[in-house]
Design a protein around this motif. Structure first.
Motif, mmCIF file in Angstrom:
data_model
loop_
_atom_site.group_PDB
_atom_site.id
_atom_site.type_symbol
_atom_site.label_atom_id
_atom_site.label_comp_id
_atom_site.label_asym_id
_atom_site.label_seq_id
_atom_site.Cartn_x
_atom_site.Cartn_y
_atom_site.Cartn_z
ATOM 1 N N LEU A 196 -47.763 -45.088 19.738
ATOM 2 C CA LEU A 196 -47.561 -45.111 17.825
ATOM 3 C C LEU A 196 -48.285 -43.920 17.074
ATOM 4 C CD1 LEU A 196 -46.695 -48.100 17.449
ATOM 5 C CD2 LEU A 196 -44.808 -46.444 18.257
ATOM 6 N N LYS A 197 -49.396 -43.475 17.127
ATOM 7 C CA LYS A 197 -50.539 -43.162 16.246
ATOM 8 C C LYS A 197 -49.695 -41.550 15.957
ATOM 9 C CE LYS A 197 -54.911 -43.062 17.156
ATOM 10 N NZ LYS A 197 -56.362 -43.146 17.638
ATOM 11 N N GLY A 198 -49.338 -41.653 14.699
ATOM 12 C CA GLY A 198 -49.396 -40.323 13.953
ATOM 13 C C GLY A 198 -47.672 -40.078 14.197
ATOM 14 N N LYS A 199 -47.056 -41.247 14.778
ATOM 15 C CA LYS A 199 -45.329 -41.338 14.653
ATOM 16 C C LYS A 199 -44.922 -42.130 13.609
ATOM 17 C CE LYS A 199 -45.131 -39.390 18.436
ATOM 18 N NZ LYS A 199 -45.160 -40.251 19.794
ATOM 19 N N THR A 200 -43.237 -42.268 13.175
ATOM 20 C CA THR A 200 -43.025 -42.649 12.038
ATOM 21 C C THR A 200 -42.326 -44.084 12.377
ATOM 22 O OG1 THR A 200 -40.896 -42.728 12.511
ATOM 23 C CG2 THR A 200 -41.678 -40.059 11.424
ATOM 24 N N LEU A 201 -42.568 -45.426 11.047
ATOM 25 C CA LEU A 201 -41.631 -46.268 11.380
ATOM 26 C C LEU A 201 -40.969 -47.031 12.210
ATOM 27 C CD1 LEU A 201 -43.535 -47.877 8.237
ATOM 28 C CD2 LEU A 201 -44.492 -48.655 9.972
ATOM 29 N N ASP A 202 -40.217 -45.767 11.396
ATOM 30 C CA ASP A 202 -38.197 -45.664 12.181
ATOM 31 C C ASP A 202 -38.698 -45.387 13.580
ATOM 32 O OD1 ASP A 202 -37.072 -46.240 9.804
ATOM 33 O OD2 ASP A 202 -36.751 -44.346 10.015
ATOM 34 N N HIS A 203 -39.238 -45.122 13.895
ATOM 35 C CA HIS A 203 -40.175 -44.864 15.531
ATOM 36 C C HIS A 203 -40.304 -45.515 15.747
ATOM 37 C CE1 HIS A 203 -40.335 -42.282 19.013
ATOM 38 N NE2 HIS A 203 -41.566 -43.122 19.527
ATOM 39 N N ALA A 204 -41.008 -46.029 15.536
ATOM 40 C CA ALA A 204 -41.880 -47.662 15.962
ATOM 41 C C ALA A 204 -40.581 -48.651 16.415
ATOM 42 C CB ALA A 204 -43.018 -47.931 14.851
ATOM 43 N N GLU A 205 -40.038 -48.670 15.200
ATOM 44 C CA GLU A 205 -38.934 -49.473 15.230
ATOM 45 C C GLU A 205 -37.875 -50.164 16.539
ATOM 46 O OE1 GLU A 205 -38.570 -52.621 13.434
ATOM 47 O OE2 GLU A 205 -39.621 -52.621 11.350
ATOM 48 N N ASN A 206 -37.438 -48.182 16.648
ATOM 49 C CA ASN A 206 -36.984 -47.754 17.579
ATOM 50 C C ASN A 206 -37.704 -48.670 18.544
ATOM 51 O OD1 ASN A 206 -34.617 -47.243 15.784
ATOM 52 N ND2 ASN A 206 -34.845 -45.134 15.685
ATOM 53 N N LEU A 207 -38.710 -47.917 18.942
ATOM 54 C CA LEU A 207 -39.358 -48.140 20.295
ATOM 55 C C LEU A 207 -39.206 -49.704 20.780
ATOM 56 C CD1 LEU A 207 -42.660 -46.057 20.791
ATOM 57 C CD2 LEU A 207 -40.323 -46.947 22.413
ATOM 58 N N PHE A 208 -39.374 -50.497 19.654
ATOM 59 C CA PHE A 208 -39.394 -52.056 20.301
ATOM 60 C C PHE A 208 -38.702 -52.355 20.112
ATOM 61 C CE2 PHE A 208 -40.582 -56.628 17.295
ATOM 62 C CZ PHE A 208 -40.817 -57.309 18.687
ATOM 63 N N GLU A 209 -37.241 -52.300 20.172
ATOM 64 C CA GLU A 209 -35.839 -52.822 20.089
ATOM 65 C C GLU A 209 -36.057 -51.677 21.619
ATOM 66 O OE1 GLU A 209 -34.357 -54.258 18.964
ATOM 67 O OE2 GLU A 209 -32.435 -54.287 20.138
ATOM 68 N N ALA A 210 -35.889 -51.400 22.218
ATOM 69 C CA ALA A 210 -35.824 -50.677 23.598
ATOM 70 C C ALA A 210 -36.731 -50.905 23.918
ATOM 71 C CB ALA A 210 -36.511 -48.686 23.520
ATOM 72 N N PHE A 211 -38.042 -51.570 23.971
ATOM 73 C CA PHE A 211 -38.683 -51.924 24.919
ATOM 74 C C PHE A 211 -38.434 -53.258 25.208
ATOM 75 C CE2 PHE A 211 -42.737 -54.015 26.084
ATOM 76 C CZ PHE A 211 -43.503 -53.691 26.857
ATOM 77 N N ARG A 212 -37.928 -53.568 24.046
ATOM 78 C CA ARG A 212 -37.878 -55.576 24.301
ATOM 79 C C ARG A 212 -36.728 -55.602 24.627
ATOM 80 N NH1 ARG A 212 -35.695 -59.108 21.252
ATOM 81 N NH2 ARG A 212 -34.488 -57.604 20.154
ATOM 82 N N LYS A 213 -35.612 -54.975 24.810
ATOM 83 C CA LYS A 213 -34.446 -54.607 26.195
ATOM 84 C C LYS A 213 -34.916 -54.375 26.890
ATOM 85 C CE LYS A 213 -30.391 -53.443 23.038
ATOM 86 N NZ LYS A 213 -29.682 -52.139 22.840
ATOM 87 N N MET A 214 -35.631 -53.703 27.532
ATOM 88 C CA MET A 214 -35.872 -53.280 29.208
ATOM 89 C C MET A 214 -36.633 -54.311 29.698
ATOM 90 S SD MET A 214 -39.122 -50.391 30.293
ATOM 91 C CE MET A 214 -40.092 -51.371 29.401
ATOM 92 N N ILE A 215 -37.613 -55.165 28.670
ATOM 93 C CA ILE A 215 -38.528 -56.556 29.465
ATOM 94 C C ILE A 215 -37.654 -57.529 30.016
ATOM 95 C CG2 ILE A 215 -40.362 -57.300 28.892
ATOM 96 C CD1 ILE A 215 -41.705 -54.856 29.205
ATOM 97 N N THR A 216 -36.544 -57.747 28.417
ATOM 98 C CA THR A 216 -36.243 -59.377 29.112
ATOM 99 C C THR A 216 -34.523 -58.483 29.040
ATOM 100 O OG1 THR A 216 -35.385 -58.662 26.198
ATOM 101 C CG2 THR A 216 -36.741 -60.016 26.977
#
Lengths: 150, 413
Positions: free
Chosen positions: A78-98
């Motif tokens: 996340l370092k240097g990335k936008t907040l929007d990118h962070a939110e999208n990553l979280f969403e994708a990560f959550r989907k992958m894990i659960t």
């Protein structure tokens, strides 16, 4: 030998032994604490947000290899990335894990974070992998700044 | 003769493989495995005499009632209760504790009264008292614990005062294995007119229990930790106390006579057993008691004491770097429970690694969060033994932990 590699991949083990961005940052603008009371995992995450960017971030805490490496990899990503990118990553990560049957996630977006997808086969460990991300969400949105996975 | 290999043959699940390795089941403090005899008793009930108890005139109902009450007799004899009507069926030890807190506690604990506990209580013998104390403005105190995980009995005399109404203590700690001197605690409690409650969830399955010799006022335990089914447990209360206790749940089975305005209560113990009881599992628990009696509880305790000595030595010999083993090192005052923490490898990682070797252990706070925190750790790994465990399995555990530490520390396998 015990087929543990799908969970404890070499990169995961490396982040566990040498977590990146482990410590505190100067002048954090946002921070949050995350707990996983049943395991005793605990994380403090500090962010410096500027102009919609995560300009710096770091974490400290105690936890298992999965929670520690997930936090470490998250900060690196996340370092240097936008907040929007962070939110999208979280969403994708959550989907992958659960992962529910038939669910798909954005593999390209996740990049290296996909290494943790083996966690989805260990239901007891899902909370370990998502703790850092829930804490990030709390730090960004200022929801009383303490999250618990329970 | 206590023959472990022969005993193991009675437990179908013990021949199971996990990830291609023979199951090494070391989570007995959470729940025990069940012998064929107990499983058969459940099937026999459902196949041959399933019926409701205490109210039918038909053959099946009478047979079910007989077997159900016979199981109660077996459990009563197992703990040497003076009579079976002092044994109340519950779901588990937790329900027994809640029943006491609500029924006896509401009437007997008043503002300023003191309840004395130990620091090693399971949440089930802590939270009901916290809530009762909050409702009544009563005070909870704790007996201090020594470094080695035993109670500091020298402090007890000062802690039991004329305000103390109840001393409630775990007989054997589920997190440390410590066996507490509950008889001595009971004597001290009685000297001050207080009652003594013994949480036998971990002791009744593992050693002889004699409520008359312990002179305890209350005893609670669960069936599923002593080879019985889940969902059945028992509560023993001395007659003069049980007679004064108000029912906890109201409804069918627990009444003598009912009008539209009021009701009178059934005799002991049924006034505490509203609704259709857990018939099948009571009978299953009776069968578990038969099994334990055949082995002899003295023999069970001796086997586990030997296993505990063996494991203590093994861990000492292995001398694992950065590993803390909690609890007393004297097998005389310790059951087969081994809680440990390693400085740098998290319990959950260890637990997952051991699982891949077929070893089932528990990781976490073991429903004793304040205790685990007081040890200065967030969680522990816990291996807990029972009558079917072997020295060979202790070896597998110690080797497994050794390998796990190597794996997480330097990545080699």
């Amino acid at each position: 030998m015990y087929d543990l590699e799908d969970l404890y991949q070499e990169i995961v083990m490396d982040h566990n032994r040498r977590p990146r961005n482990f410590g505190e940052i100067k002048n954090p603008t946002n921070s949050a604490n995350g707990f996983n009371p049943l395991c005793g995992d605990q994380i403090t995450l500090q962010l410096h947000l500027k102009d919609g960017l995560v300009s710096d971030l770091a974490f400290i805490g105690v936890g298992c290899a999965i929670s520690k490496s997930s936090a470490s990899m998250m900060t690196e990503e996340l370092k240097g990335k936008t907040l929007d990118h962070a939110e999208n990553l979280f969403e994708a990560f959550r989907k992958m894990i659960t992962r529910n049957p038939g669910d798909s996630y954005d593999s390209d977006l996740l990049g290296d974070l996909e290494i943790l997808q083996g966690v989805s086969r260990y239901p007891a460990r899902i909370k370990c992998a998502t703790l850092a991300w829930h804490t990030l969400h709390s730090a960004i949105h200022d929801e009383n700044n303490v999250v618990s996975t329970e | 003769m206590f023959n472990v290999e022969k005993i193991r043959d009675d437990f179908p699940i013990l021949s199971k493989n996990v990830y291609g390795n023979p199951l090494v089941y070391l989570d007995n403090a959470a729940t025990s495995q069940k012998p064929r005899q107990v499983i058969d008793a459940l099937v026999d009930y459902y196949e041959n005499y399933n019926a409701n108890v205490h109210r039918g005139v038909h053959t099946l109902s009478m047979e079910a009632t007989d077997k159900f009450e016979e199981a109660r007799e077996k459990v009563a004899t197992f703990i040497n209760s003076e009579s079976s009507d002092l044994v109340v069926w519950t779901r588990n030890a937790s329900e027994g504790l809640n029943l006491i807190a609500y029924s006896w506690g509401e009437d007997n604990v008043h503002e300023g009264d003191e309840i004395l506990l130990t620091p090693m209580e399971h949440h089930s013998n802590l939270v009901p008292w916290q809530e009762l104390a909050r409702r009544k403005n009563a005070v909870i105190k704790f007996i201090p614990m020594r470094e080695n995980g035993t109670l500091d009995m020298d402090k007890v005399d000062d802690l039991i005062t004329e305000r103390t109404v109840l001393v409630s203590a775990v007989h054997m700690s589920n997190a440390l294995g410590t066996i507490n001197s509950v008889r001595e605690l009971g004597q001290k409690a009685h000297q001050q007119g207080a009652k003594i409650l013994v949480d036998g969830a971990q002791s009744v399955p593992h050693m002889p229990t004699n409520v008359q010799e312990l002179d305890c006022d209350f005893l609670v335990f669960s069936g599923h930790k002593m080879l019985g089914p889940t969902g059945i447990g028992a509560l023993y209360v001395k007659r003069d106390i049980l007679n004064t206790m108000e029912p906890f749940l109201m409804g069918g089975e627990m009444v003598l006579e009912v009008s539209y305005e009021e009701a009178s209560w059934a005799d002991l113990p049924m006034r505490f057993e509203a609704g259709t009881p857990n018939i099948a599992d009571s009978i299953g628990l009776g069968s578990a008691v038969d099994y334990l009696n055949d082995l002899g509880m003295e023999n069970v305790r001796t086997h586990e004491k030997n296993l505990t000595s063996y494991a203590l030595n093994k861990f000492k010999e292995a001398d694992l770097d950065g590993m803390d083993l909690f609890g007393p090192d004297d097998p005389e005052v310790r059951g087969g429970v081994f809680s440990f923490n390693t400085v740098d490898v998290h319990p959950h990682d260890l637990g997952t690694f051991l699982d891949r070797m077929g070893i089932a252990v528990r990781t976490g706070h073991h429903c004793a969060m304040p205790l685990v925190r007081s040890l200065g750790v967030a969680a522990t790994v816990r291996a807990s033994f029972y009558l079917y465990n072997t020295e060979r399995e202790v070896d597998i555990l110690v080797d497994g932990v050794t390998e796990a530490l190597r794996y997480f520390r330097d990545g080699s396998k």
